[in-house]
Structure formats: C-alpha cells, structure tokens
Design a protein around this motif. Structure first.
Motif, PDB file in Angstrom:
ATOM      1  N   GLU A  28      68.888  30.706 -24.990  1.00 13.28           N
ATOM      2  CA  GLU A  28      67.390  31.069 -25.329  1.00 13.28           C
ATOM      3  C   GLU A  28      66.366  30.331 -24.170  1.00 13.28           C
ATOM      4  N   THR A  29      66.691  29.212 -23.850  1.00 10.00           N
ATOM      5  CA  THR A  29      65.800  28.244 -23.290  1.00 10.00           C
ATOM      6  C   THR A  29      65.848  28.750 -21.867  1.00 10.00           C
ATOM      7  N   PRO A  30      66.706  29.153 -20.968  1.00  8.65           N
ATOM      8  CA  PRO A  30      66.618  29.792 -19.810  1.00  8.65           C
ATOM      9  C   PRO A  30      65.914  30.820 -19.561  1.00  8.65           C
ATOM     10  N   LEU A  31      66.220  31.687 -20.750  1.00  9.89           N
ATOM     11  CA  LEU A  31      65.285  32.985 -20.796  1.00  9.89           C
ATOM     12  C   LEU A  31      63.769  32.737 -20.806  1.00  9.89           C
ATOM     13  N   VAL A  32      63.317  32.037 -21.632  1.00 10.11           N
ATOM     14  CA  VAL A  32      61.836  31.652 -21.831  1.00 10.11           C
ATOM     15  C   VAL A  32      61.446  31.217 -20.604  1.00 10.11           C
ATOM     16  N   GLU A  33      62.133  30.078 -19.824  1.00 13.41           N
ATOM     17  CA  GLU A  33      61.652  29.273 -18.757  1.00 13.41           C
ATOM     18  C   GLU A  33      61.667  30.274 -17.466  1.00 13.41           C
ATOM     19  N   SER A  34      62.769  31.509 -17.598  1.00 11.25           N
ATOM     20  CA  SER A  34      62.551  32.052 -16.429  1.00 11.25           C
ATOM     21  C   SER A  34      61.290  33.008 -16.218  1.00 11.25           C
ATOM     22  N   PHE A  35      60.420  33.039 -17.315  1.00  6.03           N
ATOM     23  CA  PHE A  35      59.078  33.520 -17.291  1.00  6.03           C
ATOM     24  C   PHE A  35      58.086  32.597 -17.081  1.00  6.03           C
ATOM     25  N   GLY A  36      58.270  31.466 -17.054  1.00 12.16           N
ATOM     26  CA  GLY A  36      57.404  30.309 -16.934  1.00 12.16           C
ATOM     27  C   GLY A  36      56.937  29.695 -18.118  1.00 12.16           C
ATOM     28  N   GLY A  37      57.547  29.877 -19.061  1.00 20.52           N
ATOM     29  CA  GLY A  37      57.513  29.364 -20.654  1.00 20.52           C
ATOM     30  C   GLY A  37      57.974  28.111 -20.882  1.00 20.52           C
ATOM     31  N   THR A  38      57.912  27.507 -21.950  1.00 13.95           N
ATOM     32  CA  THR A  38      58.836  26.389 -22.693  1.00 13.95           C
ATOM     33  C   THR A  38      59.174  26.621 -23.771  1.00 13.95           C
ATOM     34  N   TRP A  39      60.305  26.250 -24.200  1.00 12.34           N
ATOM     35  CA  TRP A  39      61.168  26.604 -25.555  1.00 12.34           C
ATOM     36  C   TRP A  39      61.572  25.162 -25.849  1.00 12.34           C
ATOM     37  N   SER A  40      61.252  24.811 -27.375  1.00 11.86           N
ATOM     38  CA  SER A  40      61.681  23.599 -27.740  1.00 11.86           C
ATOM     39  C   SER A  40      62.710  23.726 -28.741  1.00 11.86           C
ATOM     40  N   HIS A  41      63.275  22.584 -29.225  1.00  9.54           N
ATOM     41  CA  HIS A  41      64.502  22.591 -30.071  1.00  9.54           C
ATOM     42  C   HIS A  41      63.959  23.084 -31.318  1.00  9.54           C
ATOM     43  N   GLU A  42      62.717  22.726 -31.653  1.00  6.75           N
ATOM     44  CA  GLU A  42      62.188  22.986 -33.094  1.00  6.75           C
ATOM     45  C   GLU A  42      62.005  24.645 -33.141  1.00  6.75           C
ATOM     46  N   GLN A  43      61.671  25.149 -32.003  1.00  2.14           N
ATOM     47  CA  GLN A  43      61.302  26.687 -32.065  1.00  2.14           C
ATOM     48  C   GLN A  43      62.616  27.210 -32.103  1.00  2.14           C
ATOM     49  N   ALA A  44      63.684  26.689 -31.456  1.00  3.72           N
ATOM     50  CA  ALA A  44      65.024  27.329 -31.600  1.00  3.72           C
ATOM     51  C   ALA A  44      65.408  27.271 -33.252  1.00  3.72           C
ATOM     52  N   LEU A  45      65.449  26.124 -33.693  1.00  2.00           N
ATOM     53  CA  LEU A  45      65.734  26.062 -35.184  1.00  2.00           C
ATOM     54  C   LEU A  45      64.849  27.028 -35.812  1.00  2.00           C
ATOM     55  N   GLY A  46      63.826  27.363 -35.602  1.00  2.00           N
ATOM     56  CA  GLY A  46      62.963  28.404 -36.440  1.00  2.00           C
ATOM     57  C   GLY A  46      63.651  29.684 -36.369  1.00  2.00           C
ATOM     58  N   LEU A  47      64.541  30.129 -35.438  1.00  2.00           N
ATOM     59  CA  LEU A  47      65.086  31.410 -35.268  1.00  2.00           C
ATOM     60  C   LEU A  47      66.441  31.651 -36.080  1.00  2.00           C
ATOM     61  N   VAL A  48      66.934  30.377 -36.542  1.00  4.31           N
ATOM     62  CA  VAL A  48      68.342  30.388 -37.280  1.00  4.31           C
ATOM     63  C   VAL A  48      68.154  31.300 -38.333  1.00  4.31           C
ATOM     64  N   GLY A  49      69.084  32.243 -38.505  1.00  2.00           N
ATOM     65  CA  GLY A  49      69.225  33.300 -39.669  1.00  2.00           C
ATOM     66  C   GLY A  49      68.190  34.425 -39.645  1.00  2.00           C
ATOM     67  N   LEU A  50      67.444  34.441 -38.550  1.00  2.00           N
ATOM     68  CA  LEU A  50      66.297  35.576 -38.425  1.00  2.00           C
ATOM     69  C   LEU A  50      66.923  36.630 -37.538  1.00  2.00           C
ATOM     70  N   GLY A  51      66.437  37.920 -38.186  1.00  2.00           N
ATOM     71  CA  GLY A  51      67.077  39.243 -37.429  1.00  2.00           C
ATOM     72  C   GLY A  51      66.595  39.018 -36.199  1.00  2.00           C
ATOM     73  N   LEU A  52      67.377  39.638 -35.119  1.00  2.00           N
ATOM     74  CA  LEU A  52      67.238  39.556 -33.758  1.00  2.00           C
ATOM     75  C   LEU A  52      65.960  40.404 -33.425  1.00  2.00           C
ATOM     76  N   GLU A  53      65.481  41.408 -33.824  1.00  2.00           N
ATOM     77  CA  GLU A  53      64.220  42.007 -33.545  1.00  2.00           C
ATOM     78  C   GLU A  53      63.273  41.139 -33.736  1.00  2.00           C
ATOM     79  N   ASP A  54      63.202  40.421 -34.943  1.00  2.00           N
ATOM     80  CA  ASP A  54      62.126  39.440 -35.141  1.00  2.00           C
ATOM     81  C   ASP A  54      62.193  38.407 -34.096  1.00  2.00           C
ATOM     82  N   SER A  55      63.040  37.900 -33.839  1.00  2.00           N
ATOM     83  CA  SER A  55      63.510  36.821 -32.850  1.00  2.00           C
ATOM     84  C   SER A  55      62.917  37.529 -31.520  1.00  2.00           C
ATOM     85  N   ALA A  56      63.368  38.155 -31.246  1.00  2.00           N
ATOM     86  CA  ALA A  56      62.818  39.047 -30.047  1.00  2.00           C
ATOM     87  C   ALA A  56      61.277  39.030 -29.713  1.00  2.00           C
TER      88      ALA A  56
END
Length: 228
Positions: A28-56
């Motif tokens: 996840e982190t390299p994907l977001v950073e490749s578009f100039g964004g930032t991605w935190s561990h807390e944001q990543a934890l928020g996606l645990v167990g979530l459907g992939l379309e919602d995550s996308a």
C-alpha cells in the motif's frame, strides 16, 4: 464423530488463517507514495478486514489516480508476488486446527475479501484438501462487514448459520460473521477486537483443536437456549 450441532467452520483468510496483513501494508505505502501522497500505519490498520473495493476508494481519496479495479489488481499482484517468494505464512496453530477439523469430518469454508485468484493460490499451497467452499471478494454480493459472504458460504455448504463457527481477526470480519448468525471466535492480530461483537476471544489458535471449537459452539448454543 463430531457434535451434530456443529456443521461447519468458516475461516477468514488474511490475518486469521495466514499472516498476510504485513504484505498488504508493504504494497500500500509505495502505491500511495508513487502518486505523491503519504500513507500512515494507522491508515493501513483502518483497512484491515475491509472489502477491497471500499479500500480502493480510500486509496483514490489518498491521491491514487487509478481505477478501483486497477488498484485491486495492483495490490493483489504485489501480495501474490510476496507469497511466491516467502511461501504461505500460517498463523500459529491455524494449519493444525484446520487439519484437525478436516480429519473430524467437519465441513470448512474460506470466506475472504481477497480476490479469488489470491485465495486459490493460498489454498493450493496447503498440502491437504483444506476447504469445501471458497467465497472470495469477487464472489460476495456485498463485502464484509455485511453478512453476505458468510451467508453465501452457508448456502453453498447446505448448512444453517446457527450450525457454524466463524473465525475472524478484524472488527469488520467479526461484524460480518456475527450478523450472519454464526458463533464467532475472534483471534486478534493487528487491531483491537473490543466492541466488535465476538462471542469469545482466543488470543491464539496454537494448541486449539476441533474439540475446543465444538465445546465453544455447544456452550454458546446452551447459553442461548437458557436465555430463551
């Protein structure tokens, strides 16, 4: 023989059967950073167990200029690449419990929000016939935390949800399984399960057997009957 009250055990995959959550986060982190964004561990934890379309869609909000399907395919490819290098990282006790259930003649289903091609890869790497049914993210009519994936698994297995035990590691997954009517065991990994509705919490599957799962299910049914 097993208790007639327990017809099937329904397994989540990522974080429950296999410890792949770090692989998702590493993708996840390299994907977001490749578009100039930032991605935190807390944001990543928020996606645990979530459907992939919602995550996308959350990744799109974070600045990833790709379509929903492109994001899903990209992340799935990255996780599968890591699996190909490292093998299947089973959670402690998960493989042994799954094998014991199969040896006892208890039906099993894999209920995951990962894509079927990834679920199939994991299942194919297990050295025994592990599951009767696989319901993946691209099979579900609605994703977790809706109950649909678990209800679909029960329908294909030909069992009532009240005859099943589900094993989950995330709040979204727990809510899905509880809403389906299953008896639910929470096995925490990366996020707290407090308040998510698990009927019991096992800190680990290590040392757990099919008899333990049956005993939990019978006891929960008895408590429900007593309240009624």
């Amino acid at each position: 023989m097993h208790s007639p009250s327990l017809a099937a055990v329904l397994w989540d995959m990522d974080g429950t059967l296999v410890d792949t959550e770090p692989y998702w986060m590493a993708a996840e982190t390299p994907l977001v950073e490749s578009f100039g964004g930032t991605w935190s561990h807390e944001q990543a934890l928020g996606l645990v167990g979530l459907g992939l379309e919602d995550s996308a869609r959350i990744f799109q909000d974070a600045g990833v200029r790709m379509g929903v399907r492109e994001i899903i395919d990209h992340l799935t490819d990255e996780v599968m690449r890591q699996l190909a290098v490292t093998g299947v990282p089973f959670r402690p006790g998960a493989r042994e419990l799954l094998r014991d259930l199969r040896d006892r003649g208890i039906k099993t289903a894999l209920v995951t929000m990962s894509m079927r091609r990834m679920a199939t890869t994991v299942v194919d790497l297990i050295d025994f016939d592990a599951f009767d049914v696989v319901i993946a993210g691209d099979d579900a009519t609605r994703p977790k935390p809706f109950p649909d994936p678990y209800l679909q698994a029960c329908e294909v297995l030909g069992v009532a949800p009240s005859q099943t035990v589900a094993i989950e590691d995330s709040p979204n997954g727990l809510r899905s399984a509880v809403a389906s009517g299953a008896s639910v065991i929470g096995v925490p990994l990366m996020v707290s399960l407090a308040g998510a509705g698990a009927h019991t919490i096992w800190e680990s599957l290590e040392g757990r057997t099919a008899a333990d799962v049956e005993a939990f299910h019978v006891a929960r049914l008895a408590r429900g009957a007593a309240r009624a």
